[in-house]
Design a protein around this motif. Structure first.
Motif, PDB file in Angstrom:
ATOM      1  N   MET A   1       0.854  -1.174  -0.080  1.00  0.00           N
ATOM      2  CA  MET A   1       0.025  -0.006  -0.094  1.00  0.00           C
ATOM      3  C   MET A   1       0.934   1.089   0.080  1.00  0.00           C
ATOM      4  SD  MET A   1      -2.718   1.625  -0.067  1.00  0.00           S
ATOM      5  CE  MET A   1      -4.072  -0.034   0.228  1.00  0.00           C
ATOM      6  N   GLY A   2       1.784   1.083   0.788  1.00  0.00           N
ATOM      7  CA  GLY A   2       2.853   2.314   0.936  1.00  0.00           C
ATOM      8  C   GLY A   2       3.701   2.580  -0.488  1.00  0.00           C
ATOM      9  N   SER A   3       4.097   1.678  -1.150  1.00  0.00           N
ATOM     10  CA  SER A   3       4.561   1.787  -2.473  1.00  0.00           C
ATOM     11  C   SER A   3       3.642   2.345  -3.408  1.00  0.00           C
ATOM     12  CB  SER A   3       4.885   0.241  -2.758  1.00  0.00           C
ATOM     13  OG  SER A   3       5.583   0.454  -4.088  1.00  0.00           O
ATOM     14  N   PHE A   4       2.318   1.867  -3.370  1.00  0.00           N
ATOM     15  CA  PHE A   4       1.371   2.126  -4.308  1.00  0.00           C
ATOM     16  C   PHE A   4       0.874   3.797  -4.110  1.00  0.00           C
ATOM     17  CE2 PHE A   4      -3.199   3.124  -5.150  1.00  0.00           C
ATOM     18  CZ  PHE A   4      -3.389   2.892  -6.523  1.00  0.00           C
ATOM     19  N   ILE A   5       0.971   4.249  -2.904  1.00  0.00           N
ATOM     20  CA  ILE A   5       0.546   5.535  -2.542  1.00  0.00           C
ATOM     21  C   ILE A   5       1.852   6.521  -3.053  1.00  0.00           C
ATOM     22  CG2 ILE A   5       0.387   7.408  -0.831  1.00  0.00           C
ATOM     23  CD1 ILE A   5      -1.122   5.295   0.808  1.00  0.00           C
ATOM     24  N   GLN A   6       3.070   6.094  -2.808  1.00  0.00           N
ATOM     25  CA  GLN A   6       4.182   6.797  -3.244  1.00  0.00           C
ATOM     26  C   GLN A   6       4.355   6.839  -4.834  1.00  0.00           C
ATOM     27  OE1 GLN A   6       8.191   6.031  -1.189  1.00  0.00           O
ATOM     28  NE2 GLN A   6       8.912   6.300  -3.300  1.00  0.00           N
ATOM     29  N   ASN A   7       4.224   5.616  -5.650  1.00  0.00           N
ATOM     30  CA  ASN A   7       4.503   5.604  -6.913  1.00  0.00           C
ATOM     31  C   ASN A   7       3.253   6.147  -7.769  1.00  0.00           C
ATOM     32  OD1 ASN A   7       7.041   4.671  -6.439  1.00  0.00           O
ATOM     33  ND2 ASN A   7       6.375   2.621  -6.332  1.00  0.00           N
ATOM     34  N   GLN A   8       2.114   5.577  -7.149  1.00  0.00           N
ATOM     35  CA  GLN A   8       0.800   5.909  -8.250  1.00  0.00           C
ATOM     36  C   GLN A   8       0.136   7.094  -7.899  1.00  0.00           C
ATOM     37  OE1 GLN A   8       0.668   4.217 -10.976  1.00  0.00           O
ATOM     38  NE2 GLN A   8       2.206   2.880 -10.603  1.00  0.00           N
ATOM     39  N   ILE A   9       0.073   7.315  -6.658  1.00  0.00           N
ATOM     40  CA  ILE A   9      -0.790   8.563  -6.292  1.00  0.00           C
ATOM     41  C   ILE A   9       0.324   9.828  -6.191  1.00  0.00           C
ATOM     42  CG2 ILE A   9      -2.159   9.554  -4.233  1.00  0.00           C
ATOM     43  CD1 ILE A   9      -3.211   6.861  -3.732  1.00  0.00           C
ATOM     44  N   LEU A  10       1.210   9.848  -5.451  1.00  0.00           N
ATOM     45  CA  LEU A  10       2.064  10.934  -5.198  1.00  0.00           C
ATOM     46  C   LEU A  10       3.163  11.182  -6.259  1.00  0.00           C
ATOM     47  CD1 LEU A  10       2.841  10.812  -1.382  1.00  0.00           C
ATOM     48  CD2 LEU A  10       1.345  12.275  -2.582  1.00  0.00           C
ATOM     49  N   GLY A  11       3.604   9.810  -6.759  1.00  0.00           N
ATOM     50  CA  GLY A  11       4.590  10.072  -7.949  1.00  0.00           C
ATOM     51  C   GLY A  11       4.058  10.090  -9.185  1.00  0.00           C
ATOM     52  N   MET A  12       2.757   9.528  -9.473  1.00  0.00           N
ATOM     53  CA  MET A  12       1.838   9.673 -10.503  1.00  0.00           C
ATOM     54  C   MET A  12       2.584   8.838 -11.825  1.00  0.00           C
ATOM     55  SD  MET A  12       0.269  13.448 -10.763  1.00  0.00           S
ATOM     56  CE  MET A  12       0.028  14.136  -9.226  1.00  0.00           C
ATOM     57  N   GLN A  13       3.093   7.587 -11.506  1.00  0.00           N
ATOM     58  CA  GLN A  13       3.626   6.837 -12.207  1.00  0.00           C
ATOM     59  C   GLN A  13       2.783   6.462 -13.470  1.00  0.00           C
ATOM     60  OE1 GLN A  13       7.141   5.843 -12.713  1.00  0.00           O
ATOM     61  NE2 GLN A  13       7.238   7.628 -11.156  1.00  0.00           N
ATOM     62  N   TRP A  14       1.584   6.349 -13.290  1.00  0.00           N
ATOM     63  CA  TRP A  14       0.369   6.250 -14.085  1.00  0.00           C
ATOM     64  C   TRP A  14       0.508   7.077 -15.386  1.00  0.00           C
ATOM     65  CZ3 TRP A  14      -3.151  10.107 -14.880  1.00  0.00           C
ATOM     66  CH2 TRP A  14      -3.158  10.782 -13.869  1.00  0.00           C
ATOM     67  N   LEU A  15       0.628   8.714 -14.600  1.00  0.00           N
ATOM     68  CA  LEU A  15       0.788   9.719 -15.835  1.00  0.00           C
ATOM     69  C   LEU A  15       1.925   9.631 -16.580  1.00  0.00           C
ATOM     70  CD1 LEU A  15      -0.358  12.316 -16.665  1.00  0.00           C
ATOM     71  CD2 LEU A  15       1.106  13.510 -14.713  1.00  0.00           C
ATOM     72  N   LYS A  16       2.924   9.254 -16.098  1.00  0.00           N
ATOM     73  CA  LYS A  16       4.215   9.083 -16.786  1.00  0.00           C
ATOM     74  C   LYS A  16       4.108   7.975 -18.054  1.00  0.00           C
ATOM     75  CE  LYS A  16       9.225   8.039 -16.490  1.00  0.00           C
ATOM     76  NZ  LYS A  16      10.528   7.922 -15.347  1.00  0.00           N
ATOM     77  N   THR A  17       3.393   6.879 -17.747  1.00  0.00           N
ATOM     78  CA  THR A  17       3.102   5.906 -18.649  1.00  0.00           C
ATOM     79  C   THR A  17       2.299   6.375 -19.646  1.00  0.00           C
ATOM     80  OG1 THR A  17       3.561   4.210 -17.142  1.00  0.00           O
ATOM     81  CG2 THR A  17       2.485   3.539 -18.867  1.00  0.00           C
ATOM     82  N   LEU A  18       1.210   7.043 -19.195  1.00  0.00           N
ATOM     83  CA  LEU A  18       0.182   7.639 -20.329  1.00  0.00           C
ATOM     84  C   LEU A  18       0.883   8.730 -21.323  1.00  0.00           C
ATOM     85  CD1 LEU A  18      -2.905   7.928 -20.961  1.00  0.00           C
ATOM     86  CD2 LEU A  18      -3.083   9.683 -19.303  1.00  0.00           C
ATOM     87  N   ILE A  19       1.652   9.483 -20.570  1.00  0.00           N
ATOM     88  CA  ILE A  19       2.432  10.386 -21.480  1.00  0.00           C
ATOM     89  C   ILE A  19       3.246   9.834 -22.388  1.00  0.00           C
ATOM     90  CG2 ILE A  19       3.956  12.474 -21.802  1.00  0.00           C
ATOM     91  CD1 ILE A  19       2.428  13.466 -19.052  1.00  0.00           C
ATOM     92  N   GLY A  20       3.960   8.713 -22.114  1.00  0.00           N
ATOM     93  CA  GLY A  20       5.020   7.975 -22.894  1.00  0.00           C
ATOM     94  C   GLY A  20       4.005   7.450 -24.016  1.00  0.00           C
ATOM     95  N   LYS A  21       2.875   6.774 -23.799  1.00  0.00           N
ATOM     96  CA  LYS A  21       2.316   6.232 -24.647  1.00  0.00           C
ATOM     97  C   LYS A  21       1.430   6.945 -25.867  1.00  0.00           C
ATOM     98  CE  LYS A  21       0.824   2.090 -22.060  1.00  0.00           C
ATOM     99  NZ  LYS A  21      -0.321   1.306 -21.346  1.00  0.00           N
ATOM    100  N   MET A  22       1.315   8.298 -25.296  1.00  0.00           N
ATOM    101  CA  MET A  22       0.739   9.377 -26.227  1.00  0.00           C
ATOM    102  C   MET A  22       1.685   9.846 -27.214  1.00  0.00           C
ATOM    103  SD  MET A  22      -1.909  11.203 -23.668  1.00  0.00           S
ATOM    104  CE  MET A  22      -2.291  12.818 -24.876  1.00  0.00           C
ATOM    105  N   LEU A  23       2.780   9.846 -26.679  1.00  0.00           N
ATOM    106  CA  LEU A  23       4.077  10.494 -27.474  1.00  0.00           C
ATOM    107  C   LEU A  23       4.478   9.460 -28.502  1.00  0.00           C
ATOM    108  CD1 LEU A  23       6.102  12.160 -24.779  1.00  0.00           C
ATOM    109  CD2 LEU A  23       4.928  13.469 -26.534  1.00  0.00           C
ATOM    110  N   SER A  24       4.606   8.232 -28.284  1.00  0.00           N
ATOM    111  CA  SER A  24       4.824   7.102 -28.910  1.00  0.00           C
ATOM    112  C   SER A  24       3.802   7.241 -30.258  1.00  0.00           C
ATOM    113  CB  SER A  24       4.897   5.867 -28.412  1.00  0.00           C
ATOM    114  OG  SER A  24       5.921   5.705 -27.355  1.00  0.00           O
ATOM    115  N   ALA A  25       2.475   7.189 -29.795  1.00  0.00           N
ATOM    116  CA  ALA A  25       1.375   6.932 -30.733  1.00  0.00           C
ATOM    117  C   ALA A  25       1.498   8.253 -31.868  1.00  0.00           C
ATOM    118  CB  ALA A  25       0.147   7.129 -30.112  1.00  0.00           C
ATOM    119  N   ALA A  26       2.037   9.506 -31.224  1.00  0.00           N
ATOM    120  CA  ALA A  26       2.330  10.716 -31.946  1.00  0.00           C
ATOM    121  C   ALA A  26       3.553  10.448 -32.969  1.00  0.00           C
ATOM    122  CB  ALA A  26       2.265  11.905 -31.261  1.00  0.00           C
ATOM    123  N   GLY A  27       4.419   9.550 -32.880  1.00  0.00           N
ATOM    124  CA  GLY A  27       5.590   9.269 -33.604  1.00  0.00           C
ATOM    125  C   GLY A  27       6.614   9.722 -33.047  1.00  0.00           C
TER     126      GLY A  27
END
Length: 331
Positions: free
Chosen positions: A1-27
């Motif tokens: 739970m602590g790792s999830f809060i740090q990485n996904q809620i505070l660190g927003m790794q999901w956002l990093k992954t999402l932006i990476g996929k969007m940039l890759s899709a844009a070429g």
């Protein structure tokens, strides 16, 4: 739970992954320098802006319960060492910008509070506020964030104690020392007014600091993707025992809060800079920015200003070497 809060809620790794996929899709190839820099820039700007919005809203809401008059009353009922501890703790729930802390420092000093108490507040307020705890947790983890705040409070209390025992009251500007404190009646504020005021604080703060965030993230992206790692290691890594001192004096001329230097610090650490070097740089930027020292010079005389800066610099350097020595325990 602590790792999830740090990485996904505070660190927003999901956002990093999402932006990476969007940039890759844009070429864009996010593995090369340009694509990687763009990925870093977009991710950090959006993440820091979201954190800034949430944290400033929460801090402003909390601050509504601690207006200057209430803070002054709380401090006036405390004496000696305990008063300096309370002052340092109060600094964590007040304005996070060093320039914003100085008017409160002047008001507390005019009200007759001991000089050591007011300086403990002045050191603590920009260095170890609530925002720094959350933001550092999102980037470096909870152990580093908690240690940073605790050591920052130690520096604030120790600095106030030293100044208290030096008896430098005559070094305060005459217009403050001889001024008359005006007791203000605390207004009762409704919950709606607190929320509206917090939203206004968010808007005002974003307007002030967003350009610095953009600049900081751009510099961080350059360091992260374009500066050779060997350069950073040789200058700010284990090969240079004076890296902490260099980082402190590099940070003093800058004007930024923790939001404005977090990306640079994150990039330096990723490139091989020591943890103590990075954190001492952040402390110097937030506590001893040149504009705040110029403003403070209007309130205190040169001897006291030099003493204040010397205490802060010495304390920050010691904190930096502490984190360097025990880096393996935190990373």
């Amino acid at each position: 739970m602590g790792s999830f809060i740090q990485n996904q809620i505070l660190g927003m790794q999901w956002l990093k992954t999402l932006i990476g996929k969007m940039l890759s899709a844009a070429g864009f190839d996010i593995e090369n320098r340009f694509g990687g820099s763009l990925h870093f820039f977009l991710y950090d700007v959006i993440k820091i802006t979201i954190l800034l919005f949430v944290l400033i809203f929460l801090i402003s809401y909390i601050q509504s319960y601690f207006p200057p008059e209430r803070s002054r009353k709380i401090l006036s009922h405390c004496k000696g060492f305990s008063a300096r501890i309370i002052a340092a703790l109060l600094g964590t729930v007040t304005s996070f910008c060093s320039c914003s802390s100085i008017p409160l420092f002047m008001g507390f000093t005019t009200a007759g509070l001991p000089l050591g108490v007011t300086f403990s507040f002045l050191i603590s307020s920009p260095m170890v506020d609530f925002a720094s705890l959350i933001l550092l947790t999102s980037i470096f983890g909870s152990k580093i964030a908690i240690a940073y705040v605790v050591l920052g409070l130690v520096v604030a209390v120790t600095g106030g104690t030293i100044i208290e025992h030096l008896h430098m009251e005559d070094q305060v500007a005459d217009f403050i020392r001889n001024g008359k404190s005006v007791s203000l009646v605390e207004e009762k504020i409704s919950q709606k007014q607190r929320l509206v005021s917090a939203l206004h604080s968010v808007s005002d703060t974003l307007k002030k600091v967003f350009p610095y965030i953009l600049l900081s993230v751009a510099v961080g992206a350059i360091i992260h993707n374009w500066i050779p790692e060997d350069w950073i290691v040789s200058l700010l890594g284990r090969k240079n025992p004076l890296g902490v001192i260099l980082a402190v004096f590099a940070g003093i001329p800058m004007y930024a809060d923790i939001f404005g230097c977090i990306s640079i610090s994150e990039s330096l650490l990723a490139k091989g800079a020591l943890l103590g070097v990075v954190l001492s740089f952040m402390m110097a930027v937030t506590t001893l920015s040149l504009p705040s020292l110029i403003m403070l010079k209007k309130a205190i005389k040169t001897k006291l200003l030099v003493t204040f800066v010397s205490i802060c610099v010495a304390g920050i350097i010691l904190v930096g070497y502490f984190f360097n020595a025990f880096q393996a325990l935190f990373l």
